[in-house]
Design a protein around this motif. Structure first.
Motif, PDB file in Angstrom:
ATOM      1  N   SER A 180       0.837  -1.208   0.000  1.00  0.00           N
ATOM      2  CA  SER A 180       0.000   0.000   0.000  1.00  0.00           C
ATOM      3  C   SER A 180       0.868   1.253   0.000  1.00  0.00           C
TER       4      SER A 180
ATOM      5  N   LYS B 125       1.146   2.563  -6.901  1.00  0.00           N
ATOM      6  CA  LYS B 125       0.572   1.780  -8.016  1.00  0.00           C
ATOM      7  C   LYS B 125      -0.481   2.599  -8.776  1.00  0.00           C
TER       8      LYS B 125
ATOM      9  N   SER C  38      -9.566  -2.828  -5.196  1.00  0.00           N
ATOM     10  CA  SER C  38      -9.393  -1.650  -4.374  1.00  0.00           C
ATOM     11  C   SER C  38     -10.660  -1.313  -3.612  1.00  0.00           C
TER      12      SER C  38
ATOM     13  N   ARG D  66     -10.975   1.492  -2.062  1.00  0.00           N
ATOM     14  CA  ARG D  66     -11.199   2.923  -2.249  1.00  0.00           C
ATOM     15  C   ARG D  66     -11.909   3.214  -3.561  1.00  0.00           C
TER      16      ARG D  66
ATOM     17  N   PRO E  76      -8.512  -3.630   7.105  1.00  0.00           N
ATOM     18  CA  PRO E  76      -7.997  -3.309   5.763  1.00  0.00           C
ATOM     19  C   PRO E  76      -7.449  -4.532   5.038  1.00  0.00           C
ATOM     20  N   PHE E  77      -7.156  -5.592   5.766  1.00  0.00           N
ATOM     21  CA  PHE E  77      -6.645  -6.814   5.135  1.00  0.00           C
ATOM     22  C   PHE E  77      -7.758  -7.831   4.889  1.00  0.00           C
TER      23      PHE E  77
ATOM     24  N   LEU F 155     -11.491 -14.203  -3.107  1.00  0.00           N
ATOM     25  CA  LEU F 155     -10.601 -13.253  -3.786  1.00  0.00           C
ATOM     26  C   LEU F 155     -10.161 -13.806  -5.143  1.00  0.00           C
TER      27      LEU F 155
ATOM     28  N   ARG G 113      -3.308  -4.536  -8.657  1.00  0.00           N
ATOM     29  CA  ARG G 113      -3.323  -5.711  -7.771  1.00  0.00           C
ATOM     30  C   ARG G 113      -4.012  -6.871  -8.487  1.00  0.00           C
TER      31      ARG G 113
ATOM     32  N   THR H  99      -3.269 -11.513  -3.753  1.00  0.00           N
ATOM     33  CA  THR H  99      -4.006 -12.541  -3.011  1.00  0.00           C
ATOM     34  C   THR H  99      -3.029 -13.560  -2.430  1.00  0.00           C
TER      35      THR H  99
ATOM     36  N   GLN I 266      -2.907 -13.342   1.669  1.00  0.00           N
ATOM     37  CA  GLN I 266      -3.641 -14.464   2.271  1.00  0.00           C
ATOM     38  C   GLN I 266      -2.691 -15.477   2.898  1.00  0.00           C
TER      39      GLN I 266
ATOM     40  N   ARG J 159      -3.074   9.201   2.911  1.00  0.00           N
ATOM     41  CA  ARG J 159      -4.120   9.149   1.880  1.00  0.00           C
ATOM     42  C   ARG J 159      -5.460   8.712   2.474  1.00  0.00           C
TER      43      ARG J 159
HETATM   44  C1  LIG Z   1      -5.867  -8.513  -2.826  1.00  0.00           C
HETATM   45  C2  LIG Z   1      -5.744  -8.487  -1.354  1.00  0.00           C
HETATM   46  C3  LIG Z   1      -5.582  -7.292  -0.703  1.00  0.00           C
HETATM   47  N1  LIG Z   1      -5.449  -7.276   0.632  1.00  0.00           N
HETATM   48  C4  LIG Z   1      -5.245  -5.983   1.328  1.00  0.00           C
HETATM   49  C5  LIG Z   1      -3.937  -5.294   1.028  1.00  0.00           C
HETATM   50  C6  LIG Z   1      -4.256  -3.839   1.119  1.00  0.00           C
HETATM   51  O1  LIG Z   1      -4.060  -3.400   2.444  1.00  0.00           O
HETATM   52  C7  LIG Z   1      -5.743  -3.800   0.764  1.00  0.00           C
HETATM   53  C8  LIG Z   1      -5.914  -3.447  -0.695  1.00  0.00           C
HETATM   54  O2  LIG Z   1      -6.544  -2.303  -0.784  1.00  0.00           O
HETATM   55  P1  LIG Z   1      -6.179  -1.316  -1.954  1.00  0.00           P
HETATM   56  O3  LIG Z   1      -7.252  -0.299  -1.907  1.00  0.00           O
HETATM   57  O4  LIG Z   1      -5.870  -2.031  -3.222  1.00  0.00           O
HETATM   58  O5  LIG Z   1      -4.814  -0.756  -1.343  1.00  0.00           O
HETATM   59  P2  LIG Z   1      -3.649   0.090  -1.874  1.00  0.00           P
HETATM   60  O6  LIG Z   1      -4.113   0.986  -2.981  1.00  0.00           O
HETATM   61  O7  LIG Z   1      -3.286   0.841  -0.628  1.00  0.00           O
HETATM   62  O8  LIG Z   1      -2.578  -0.842  -2.304  1.00  0.00           O
HETATM   63  O9  LIG Z   1      -6.263  -5.121   0.905  1.00  0.00           O
HETATM   64  C9  LIG Z   1      -5.495  -8.416   1.367  1.00  0.00           C
HETATM   65  O10 LIG Z   1      -5.347  -8.381   2.579  1.00  0.00           O
HETATM   66  N2  LIG Z   1      -5.689  -9.608   0.747  1.00  0.00           N
HETATM   67  C10 LIG Z   1      -5.797  -9.686  -0.594  1.00  0.00           C
HETATM   68  O11 LIG Z   1      -5.945 -10.801  -1.145  1.00  0.00           O
END
Ligand SMILES: Cc1cn([C@H]2C[C@H](O)[C@@H](COP(=O)(O)OP(=O)(O)O)O2)c(=O)[nH]c1=O
Ligand SMILES: Nc1ncnc2c1ncn2[C@@H]1O[C@H](COP(=O)(O)OP(=O)(O)O)[C@@H](O)[C@H]1O
Length: 262
Positions: free
Chosen positions: A27, A31, A54, A56, A80-81, A94, A120, A125, A129, A178
């Motif tokens: 994060s 990207k 995402s 967001r 967030p995870f 996922l 992503r 994943t 994971q 952010r």
């Molecule tokens: C794809 C994926 C993301 N995540 C988490 C990682 C990030 O903290 C969040 C992804 O959110 P995202 O909005 O893509 O984050 P960023 O733009 O900050 O990279 O989800 C997982 O925990 N497991 C997963 O399989």
């Protein structure tokens, strides 16, 4: 077909579909920012961008992938995870989202020869994971390879993965600013392990994963190098090989094998 040969050898296959690209990294590494700038500068290249994961960029569009993501986010109750306490179910959902992305959007765009960029993809994943399931890094690494192998049985892995790296603390602080949040020490530790595991997967498969380090490149250099790597990437018609096991080739719908030029 050449007389006396049963067909083209695997290494002779070439693909006519567009390129499937993913942009990965922890994060805040940039990207979204870099992909946006790449698109602004390459408006004529026919790129299609997918950012299904995402949270967001989550919209109210009614489609299966977003519905599955909504369910995951609701079950995770603000984590967030995306942890709901059921890591196997989360992982399969996922991967289902990434398979849906492919079946629903990417396959058609690729068949039209367009370049698809996933913000992503299956490497995220695999990384997050497996870290959640395995507290020790070696087991997490092996589990990540299993997840990639499983993913490759249902959809192609990206032809090229661009892994953006930076000073880890700087990147996570940018994400905190952010998103207006502060990660806990435990979440920082997960980001740290994710950073290391992305790096390890990239070192294992340098043909597929290209590392671009923000510490060594200016913004313009990063964008130029992303464009150059994408232009040089070849769509793969070969069976996907991960961790020395071979999953079925998934490109028969996207491209016609032919003899390579010699
Ligand atoms: C794809 C994926 C993301 N995540 C988490 C990682 C990030 O903290 C969040 C992804 O959110 P995202 O909005 O893509 O984050 P960023 O733009 O900050 O990279 O989800 C997982 O925990 N497991 C997963 O399989
Ligand atoms: N080169 C840059 N110049 C200015 N702001 C940047 C740059 N790279 C990233 N940012 C900002 O840092 C934050 C994190 O970047 P972002 O692209 O959202 O990261 P990611 O998508 O990898 O999580 C965003 O607020 C973004 O606008």
């Amino acid at each position: 077909m050449t007389p006396g040969r049963e067909g083209p050898a695997a290494h002779d296959l070439r693909c006519h579909r567009g390129r499937l690209i993913s942009v990965e990294g922890i994060s805040g590494v940039g990207k979204t920012h870099l992909t946006g700038q790449l698109l602004e500068r390459h408006t004529s290249d026919g790129f299609v961008v997918l950012e299904e994961f995402s949270q967001r960029h989550h919209t109210d569009d009614n489609d299966l992938g977003r519905d599955l993501l909504r369910i995951l986010i609701a079950a995770a109750n603000g984590d967030p995870f995306l942890r709901s306490g059921h890591p196997g179910t989360e992982t399969l959902l996922l991967l289902a989202i990434k398979t849906f992305d492919y079946e629903n959007g990417s396959a058609t765009a690729l068949a039209q020869g367009r370049t698809v960029i996933e913000g992503r993809s299956v490497h995220s994943t695999a990384v997050y994971q497996s870290l959640i399931v395995h507290p020790d890094d070696q087991s997490a690494y092996q589990h990540a390879q299993l997840i990639l192998d499983l993913a490759a049985r249902w959809r192609p892995l990206p032809d090229l993965t661009i892994l953006i790296t930076d000073d880890m603390t700087a990147a996570i602080r940018r994400a905190e600013t952010r998103d207006g949040i502060r990660y806990t020490e435990q979440q920082w530790q997960l980001h740290r392990r994710a950073d290391a595991l992305f790096g390890r997967l990239a070192a294992d498969d340098p043909q597929r994963l290209t590392v671009l380090d923000r510490r060594r490149l200016t913004n313009d250099q990063l964008i130029d190098q992303m464009a150059d790597h994408i232009a040089a990437a070849s769509p793969r018609c070969l069976a996907e090989t991960v961790n020395r096991t071979t999953a079925p080739a998934r490109c028969s719908q996207d491209c016609q094998p032919q003899h390579a030029e010699r």
